[in-house]
Scaffold this motif. Structure first.
Motif, short mmCIF file in Angstrom:
data_model
loop_
_atom_site.label_atom_id
_atom_site.label_comp_id
_atom_site.label_asym_id
_atom_site.label_seq_id
_atom_site.Cartn_x
_atom_site.Cartn_y
_atom_site.Cartn_z
N ARG A 1 0.83 -1.20 0.00
CA ARG A 1 0.00 0.00 0.00
C ARG A 1 0.87 1.25 0.00
O ARG A 1 0.61 2.20 -0.74
N HIS A 2 1.92 1.27 0.82
CA HIS A 2 2.82 2.41 0.86
C HIS A 2 3.53 2.58 -0.49
O HIS A 2 3.75 3.71 -0.93
N ARG A 3 3.86 1.47 -1.11
CA ARG A 3 4.50 1.53 -2.43
C ARG A 3 3.59 2.19 -3.45
O ARG A 3 4.03 3.05 -4.24
N GLN A 4 2.32 1.82 -3.44
CA GLN A 4 1.37 2.42 -4.39
C GLN A 4 1.26 3.93 -4.17
O GLN A 4 1.25 4.71 -5.13
N LEU A 5 1.18 4.34 -2.90
CA LEU A 5 1.03 5.75 -2.60
C LEU A 5 2.27 6.55 -2.98
O LEU A 5 2.17 7.63 -3.57
N THR A 6 3.46 6.04 -2.64
CA THR A 6 4.69 6.78 -2.95
C THR A 6 4.95 6.80 -4.45
O THR A 6 5.43 7.81 -4.99
N ARG A 7 4.64 5.71 -5.15
CA ARG A 7 4.82 5.70 -6.60
C ARG A 7 3.93 6.73 -7.28
O ARG A 7 4.35 7.44 -8.19
N ALA A 8 2.69 6.80 -6.82
CA ALA A 8 1.76 7.77 -7.41
C ALA A 8 2.26 9.19 -7.16
O ALA A 8 2.21 10.05 -8.06
N ALA A 9 2.75 9.45 -5.95
CA ALA A 9 3.25 10.78 -5.62
C ALA A 9 4.51 11.10 -6.43
O ALA A 9 4.69 12.23 -6.91
N ALA A 10 5.40 10.11 -6.60
CA ALA A 10 6.62 10.33 -7.37
C ALA A 10 6.31 10.60 -8.83
O ALA A 10 6.94 11.46 -9.46
N GLU A 11 5.34 9.89 -9.37
CA GLU A 11 4.95 10.11 -10.76
C GLU A 11 4.34 11.50 -10.95
O GLU A 11 4.55 12.16 -11.96
N GLU A 12 3.59 11.95 -9.95
CA GLU A 12 3.00 13.29 -10.02
C GLU A 12 4.09 14.36 -9.98
O GLU A 12 4.02 15.35 -10.71
N LEU A 13 5.11 14.15 -9.16
CA LEU A 13 6.23 15.08 -9.11
C LEU A 13 6.96 15.14 -10.45
O LEU A 13 7.39 16.21 -10.89
N ALA A 14 7.10 13.99 -11.09
CA ALA A 14 7.80 13.94 -12.38
C ALA A 14 7.01 14.68 -13.46
O ALA A 14 7.60 15.29 -14.36
N LYS A 15 5.69 14.64 -13.37
CA LYS A 15 4.86 15.33 -14.36
C LYS A 15 4.95 16.84 -14.21
O LYS A 15 4.95 17.58 -15.18
N ASN A 16 5.00 17.28 -12.97
CA ASN A 16 5.00 18.72 -12.69
C ASN A 16 6.39 19.15 -12.28
O ASN A 16 6.72 19.15 -11.09
N LYS A 17 7.23 19.49 -13.25
CA LYS A 17 8.61 19.91 -12.95
C LYS A 17 8.58 21.17 -12.11
O LYS A 17 7.97 22.17 -12.47
N MET A 18 9.22 21.13 -10.97
CA MET A 18 9.17 22.22 -10.01
C MET A 18 10.20 23.29 -10.34
O MET A 18 11.37 22.98 -10.57
N PRO A 19 9.79 24.57 -10.37
CA PRO A 19 10.76 25.65 -10.58
C PRO A 19 11.82 25.65 -9.49
O PRO A 19 11.60 25.13 -8.39
N VAL A 20 12.97 26.26 -9.80
CA VAL A 20 14.10 26.24 -8.87
C VAL A 20 13.73 26.84 -7.51
O VAL A 20 14.09 26.30 -6.46
N ASP A 21 13.00 27.96 -7.51
CA ASP A 21 12.68 28.60 -6.24
C ASP A 21 11.79 27.72 -5.38
O ASP A 21 11.97 27.62 -4.16
#
Length: 447
Positions: free
Chosen positions: A271-291
């Motif tokens: 369950r933790h794997r599913q949640l962290t994978r989903a969150a990691a994939e979301e981070l990869a989609k939304n590239k965060m600005p440097v600031d």
């Protein structure tokens, strides 16, 4: 081309005493822990593979072969004379690494009878008994190891003993097949990995739980996982610690390994794997600005400080390096760069092999680290392996290469492995620039 604004951040280094315990072999030299996640996982896998016996006529991997050869040399000495306590401790450790704890117990027990207060013998014997499956005997010797341990190693020994006692209390009547294993997370720190609402949330840990978490928890569990590299539950523990410190990507990657490589099937882990994978994939989609990346970093930077790029310290074997040619591209290993030494004034001393490459065409494989926010760039940093949070996991300055493309040329930033070809230039006089640069570079994607 000056890059002083990037250089200034590279000298913020924290240095503390390293600590080792659990399994002692003089051929393994450790850097300060904790190590950056990528480097740690690479070295931990190397140690794990040493214990994998080749089958079907396959040749042993290079690391295992070295350990087998060293064990054979010490065995030969033992037939000529009695081994010293240190030699016996080494031989026992080698057999532990090679996946032969029974043989290690035999050697270490005999030596420990003659040297009952030899710390390395006692600690190695406790680990050998643990891997042999006798946790009761392991606890007996690890208790002695705690008493014999020098001060700076005592805490690590205490946690090793705690791990064995926890495992002993939770033993099932009979071993289960890998796919049916249900062992839960070891309660090493008395912490529930939940948010303030009592729920599991990627990248968050409740304030009350954070207060309970030992400040050196990552260091402790990395050490345990290096001594016991085939232990899947320790990797799960590291994944939860990475997540607690805000590194969702690393947490997801380690949990993936727990399930795919170790066939762990615990419902909570999955369950933790599913949640962290989903969150990691979301981070990869939304590239965060440097600031915003800096702001995100500030939220967790104080909770864990990585003190080395990887845990195993390796010495360069110059005899294995290829001859340098003026009329060809010379492959440059990262191990050659790692030999660079800096004095207190950050003046470098380069390895002789590296000095010979100065001004010549070289090729170097690594990962791109942008100097700014642009995806198309004429200059970037090259590092040996990718990092999650640059501000937390920045490599040492000796492990960073400035890459500059020809005027008017750009390269597209990629997260995959790349190969850079160009002219190497060493910098021994300008403290505001990088130690190494590759000019008029060509970049080739390898993935």
């Amino acid at each position: 081309m000056k890059h002083s604004r990037f250089i200034s951040a590279l000298f913020i280094l924290s240095v503390t005493s390293s600590s080792r315990a659990g399994l002692y072999y003089s051929g393994e030299v450790y850097a300060e822990l904790p190590s950056q996640w990528r480097g740690f996982l690479l070295d931990q896998r190397t140690l794990r593979n040493i214990g994998v016996k080749p089958v079907g006529g396959r040749v042993a991997n290079p690391a295992r072969k070295r350990y087998e050869e060293t064990a054979a040399k010490i065995e030969k000495i033992s037939r000529e004379r009695k081994l010293t306590a240190d030699e016996a401790a080494d031989l026992g450790a080698l057999y532990v690494r090679l996946g032969e704890p029974g043989k290690a117990v035999e050697i270490l027990r005999a030596a420990q009878r003659e040297h009952p207060n030899h710390f390395r013998l006692v600690a190695n014997l406790g680990t050998a008994w643990q891997l042999q499956g006798d946790l009761e005997q392991a606890a007996v010797y690890l208790e002695q190891a705690v008493r014999l341990a020098p001060g700076k190693w005592q805490k690590a020994e205490e946690y090793h003993l705690k791990l064995v006692r926890l495992r002993s209390r939770s033993l099932t009547p009979a071993p289960l097949p890998p796919g049916d294993r249900v062992e839960g997370l070891d309660d090493l720190f008395g912490v529930r990995f939940v948010d303030d609402e009592g729920k599991y949330h990627p990248g968050r840990l409740a304030a009350a739980e954070r207060k309970k978490l030992s400040a050196d928890a990552v260091e402790i569990v990395q050490q345990l996982a290096l001594w016991l590299p085939a232990d899947d539950r320790l990797l799960w523990q590291l994944a939860e610690l990475a997540n607690a410190h805000g590194d969702v990507k690393t947490a997801a990657a380690i949990m993936d390994g727990c399930v795919t490589e170790f066939a762990m099937s615990h419902a909570e882990l999955r369950r933790h794997r599913q949640l962290t994978r989903a969150a990691a994939e979301e981070l990869a989609k939304n590239k965060m600005p440097v600031d915003k990346a800096k702001a995100a970093h500030e939220e967790h930077a104080g909770s864990v400080r990585m003190r080395s790029s990887r845990p195993l310290v390796t010495k360069l074997d110059a005899t294995a390096l290829p001859s340098i040619r003026d009329d060809a591209v010379n492959a440059l290993p990262w191990s050659v760069l790692a030999e660079t030494a800096l004095d207190r004034k950050f003046q470098p001393t380069f390895a002789s092999y590296l000095r010979e490459l100065d001004g010549k065409q070289i090729s170097l494989n690594g990962f791109m680290q942008p100097l700014g926010q642009e995806l198309e760039t004429g200059a970037f940093l090259l590092i040996e392996y990718p990092v999650g949070c640059w501000y937390c996991e920045m490599p040492e300055i000796t492990g960073i290469v400035l890459v500059e493309l020809p005027d008017g040329k750009t390269a597209t930033y990629t997260r995959g492995l790349v190969q850079v070809l160009g002219k190497l230039k060493l910098n021994s006089s300008d403290p505001e620039n990088f130690l190494y640069s590759i000019s008029k570079a060509q970049v080739k994607n390898l993935e």
